[in-house]
Design a protein around this motif. Structure first.
Motif, PDB file in Angstrom:
ATOM      1  N   GLN A  72       0.830  -1.203   0.000  1.00 39.71           N
ATOM      2  CA  GLN A  72       0.000   0.000   0.000  1.00 39.71           C
ATOM      3  C   GLN A  72       0.871   1.262   0.000  1.00 39.71           C
ATOM      4  O   GLN A  72       0.585   2.228  -0.708  1.00 39.71           O
ATOM      5  CB  GLN A  72      -0.934   0.010   1.215  1.00 39.71           C
ATOM      6  CG  GLN A  72      -2.014  -1.048   1.174  1.00 39.71           C
ATOM      7  CD  GLN A  72      -3.046  -0.772   0.105  1.00 39.71           C
ATOM      8  OE1 GLN A  72      -3.339   0.370  -0.217  1.00 39.71           O
ATOM      9  NE2 GLN A  72      -3.609  -1.834  -0.454  1.00 39.71           N
ATOM     10  N   LEU A  73       1.928   1.251   0.806  1.00 35.03           N
ATOM     11  CA  LEU A  73       2.845   2.382   0.849  1.00 35.03           C
ATOM     12  C   LEU A  73       3.477   2.614  -0.521  1.00 35.03           C
ATOM     13  O   LEU A  73       3.510   3.744  -1.027  1.00 35.03           O
ATOM     14  CB  LEU A  73       3.934   2.155   1.906  1.00 35.03           C
ATOM     15  CG  LEU A  73       5.094   3.152   1.913  1.00 35.03           C
ATOM     16  CD1 LEU A  73       4.614   4.569   2.190  1.00 35.03           C
ATOM     17  CD2 LEU A  73       6.145   2.724   2.931  1.00 35.03           C
ATOM     18  N   GLU A  75       2.467   1.628  -3.495  1.00 35.41           N
ATOM     19  CA  GLU A  75       1.471   2.052  -4.483  1.00 35.41           C
ATOM     20  C   GLU A  75       1.114   3.526  -4.280  1.00 35.41           C
ATOM     21  O   GLU A  75       0.920   4.265  -5.255  1.00 35.41           O
ATOM     22  CB  GLU A  75       0.211   1.175  -4.411  1.00 35.41           C
ATOM     23  CG  GLU A  75       0.417  -0.264  -4.859  1.00 35.41           C
ATOM     24  CD  GLU A  75       0.645  -0.432  -6.362  1.00 35.41           C
ATOM     25  OE1 GLU A  75       0.510   0.526  -7.144  1.00 35.41           O
ATOM     26  OE2 GLU A  75       0.978  -1.565  -6.762  1.00 35.41           O
ATOM     27  N   ALA A  76       1.039   3.979  -3.031  1.00 29.25           N
ATOM     28  CA  ALA A  76       0.753   5.395  -2.764  1.00 29.25           C
ATOM     29  C   ALA A  76       1.910   6.271  -3.246  1.00 29.25           C
ATOM     30  O   ALA A  76       1.694   7.352  -3.803  1.00 29.25           O
ATOM     31  CB  ALA A  76       0.486   5.613  -1.275  1.00 29.25           C
ATOM     32  N   GLU A  79       1.491   6.533  -6.965  1.00 24.55           N
ATOM     33  CA  GLU A  79       0.432   7.479  -7.333  1.00 24.55           C
ATOM     34  C   GLU A  79       0.937   8.912  -7.206  1.00 24.55           C
ATOM     35  O   GLU A  79       0.672   9.755  -8.070  1.00 24.55           O
ATOM     36  CB  GLU A  79      -0.794   7.286  -6.447  1.00 24.55           C
ATOM     37  CG  GLU A  79      -1.600   6.058  -6.765  1.00 24.55           C
ATOM     38  CD  GLU A  79      -2.781   5.882  -5.815  1.00 24.55           C
ATOM     39  OE1 GLU A  79      -3.210   6.872  -5.174  1.00 24.55           O
ATOM     40  OE2 GLU A  79      -3.272   4.752  -5.713  1.00 24.55           O
ATOM     41  N   HIS A  80       1.635   9.196  -6.117  1.00 27.15           N
ATOM     42  CA  HIS A  80       2.195  10.532  -5.900  1.00 27.15           C
ATOM     43  C   HIS A  80       3.139  10.888  -7.038  1.00 27.15           C
ATOM     44  O   HIS A  80       3.058  11.972  -7.624  1.00 27.15           O
ATOM     45  CB  HIS A  80       2.928  10.577  -4.555  1.00 27.15           C
ATOM     46  CG  HIS A  80       3.620  11.877  -4.309  1.00 27.15           C
ATOM     47  ND1 HIS A  80       4.879  12.140  -4.784  1.00 27.15           N
ATOM     48  CD2 HIS A  80       3.212  12.986  -3.653  1.00 27.15           C
ATOM     49  CE1 HIS A  80       5.226  13.364  -4.428  1.00 27.15           C
ATOM     50  NE2 HIS A  80       4.229  13.900  -3.735  1.00 27.15           N
ATOM     51  N   ASN A 116      -3.843  13.730  -2.175  1.00 30.66           N
ATOM     52  CA  ASN A 116      -4.379  12.555  -1.479  1.00 30.66           C
ATOM     53  C   ASN A 116      -3.321  11.474  -1.311  1.00 30.66           C
ATOM     54  O   ASN A 116      -3.222  10.838  -0.251  1.00 30.66           O
ATOM     55  CB  ASN A 116      -5.598  12.005  -2.216  1.00 30.66           C
ATOM     56  CG  ASN A 116      -6.791  12.929  -2.136  1.00 30.66           C
ATOM     57  OD1 ASN A 116      -6.891  13.762  -1.231  1.00 30.66           O
ATOM     58  ND2 ASN A 116      -7.698  12.813  -3.075  1.00 30.66           N
ATOM     59  N   ALA A 117      -2.518  11.262  -2.352  1.00 31.45           N
ATOM     60  CA  ALA A 117      -1.453  10.257  -2.259  1.00 31.45           C
ATOM     61  C   ALA A 117      -0.422  10.677  -1.216  1.00 31.45           C
ATOM     62  O   ALA A 117       0.075   9.840  -0.459  1.00 31.45           O
ATOM     63  CB  ALA A 117      -0.800  10.051  -3.621  1.00 31.45           C
ATOM     64  N   ARG A 118      -0.096  11.962  -1.165  1.00 30.21           N
ATOM     65  CA  ARG A 118       0.884  12.440  -0.187  1.00 30.21           C
ATOM     66  C   ARG A 118       0.390  12.179   1.236  1.00 30.21           C
ATOM     67  O   ARG A 118       1.163  11.733   2.086  1.00 30.21           O
ATOM     68  CB  ARG A 118       1.155  13.921  -0.385  1.00 30.21           C
ATOM     69  CG  ARG A 118       2.197  14.447   0.600  1.00 30.21           C
ATOM     70  CD  ARG A 118       2.515  15.886   0.370  1.00 30.21           C
ATOM     71  NE  ARG A 118       3.294  15.993  -0.862  1.00 30.21           N
ATOM     72  CZ  ARG A 118       3.618  17.139  -1.428  1.00 30.21           C
ATOM     73  NH1 ARG A 118       3.242  18.272  -0.890  1.00 30.21           N
ATOM     74  NH2 ARG A 118       4.331  17.167  -2.530  1.00 30.21           N
ATOM     75  N   GLN A 120      -1.636   9.840   2.208  1.00 29.81           N
ATOM     76  CA  GLN A 120      -1.553   8.400   2.436  1.00 29.81           C
ATOM     77  C   GLN A 120      -0.114   7.967   2.662  1.00 29.81           C
ATOM     78  O   GLN A 120       0.172   7.157   3.545  1.00 29.81           O
ATOM     79  CB  GLN A 120      -2.168   7.643   1.257  1.00 29.81           C
ATOM     80  CG  GLN A 120      -2.280   6.162   1.494  1.00 29.81           C
ATOM     81  CD  GLN A 120      -2.955   5.449   0.326  1.00 29.81           C
ATOM     82  OE1 GLN A 120      -3.085   5.984  -0.760  1.00 29.81           O
ATOM     83  NE2 GLN A 120      -3.359   4.219   0.571  1.00 29.81           N
ATOM     84  N   VAL A 121       0.807   8.513   1.876  1.00 30.64           N
ATOM     85  CA  VAL A 121       2.220   8.162   2.033  1.00 30.64           C
ATOM     86  C   VAL A 121       2.711   8.551   3.417  1.00 30.64           C
ATOM     87  O   VAL A 121       3.334   7.742   4.122  1.00 30.64           O
ATOM     88  CB  VAL A 121       3.089   8.831   0.940  1.00 30.64           C
ATOM     89  CG1 VAL A 121       4.570   8.729   1.272  1.00 30.64           C
ATOM     90  CG2 VAL A 121       2.820   8.207  -0.421  1.00 30.64           C
TER      91      VAL A 121
END
Length: 159
Positions: A72-73, A75-76, A79-80, A116-118, A120-121
């Protein structure tokens, strides 16, 4: 009600600081070993895995059960990075041409994706002890110059 007090230290942190006692710290931890990279990750996420996992494995905190959280990390992070690449290519504002030929300028949708990705990261980095505050709670030392936090602070790519 949330958890009280600092997060419990992993067994490796107690061993590193010299206060490990089997009677107190000998239970609950799975054997330390880096999980295998999952299949089907995007190329950008796979590159992130290759950067993140060796650093965390060197600390001795990873277990096979961390595979999904690490995926998950990564993939985030991907995305970022993909959103940031689009922003660099297309700009902060894009021109949209409507069916009738009219043009409208609007914010690049990748700005929201990157934001949003940031979030999550940063949240997932903390879960793996990869932020200054998380390292304090895990007692794994001060800043290590990690590319992840430096680049996030600068707003740059995580590649």
């Amino acid at each position: 009600m949330g958890k009280r007090g600092p997060a419990a230290k992993p067994k490796a942190a107690h061993k590193r600081s010299g206060n490990y006692r089997p009677s107190r710290h000998g239970k609950g931890d799975a054997p330390a070993s880096a999980p295998k990279k999952p299949r089907g990750m995007t190329p950008t996420a796979s590159k992130a895995w290759n950067r993140v996992v060796p650093d965390l494995d060197a600390l001795g905190y990873l277990n096979a059960v961390d595979q999904e959280g690490l995926r998950q990390l990564c993939e985030a992070i991907a995305e970022h990075d993909d959103a940031l690449a689009d922003i660099k290519k297309s700009g902060l504002v894009i021109t949209e041409v409507k069916g009738d030929g009219n043009q409208t300028r609007k914010p690049n949708p990748s700005l929201v994706i990157r934001q949003n990705a940031r979030k999550q990261v940063v949240s997932l980095l903390a879960q793996f002890g990869m932020t200054p505050a998380a390292r304090t709670g895990l007692d794994i030392g001060g800043g290590d110059g990690s590319d992840f936090m430096r680049l996030l602070a600068e707003g740059g790519s995580l590649n």
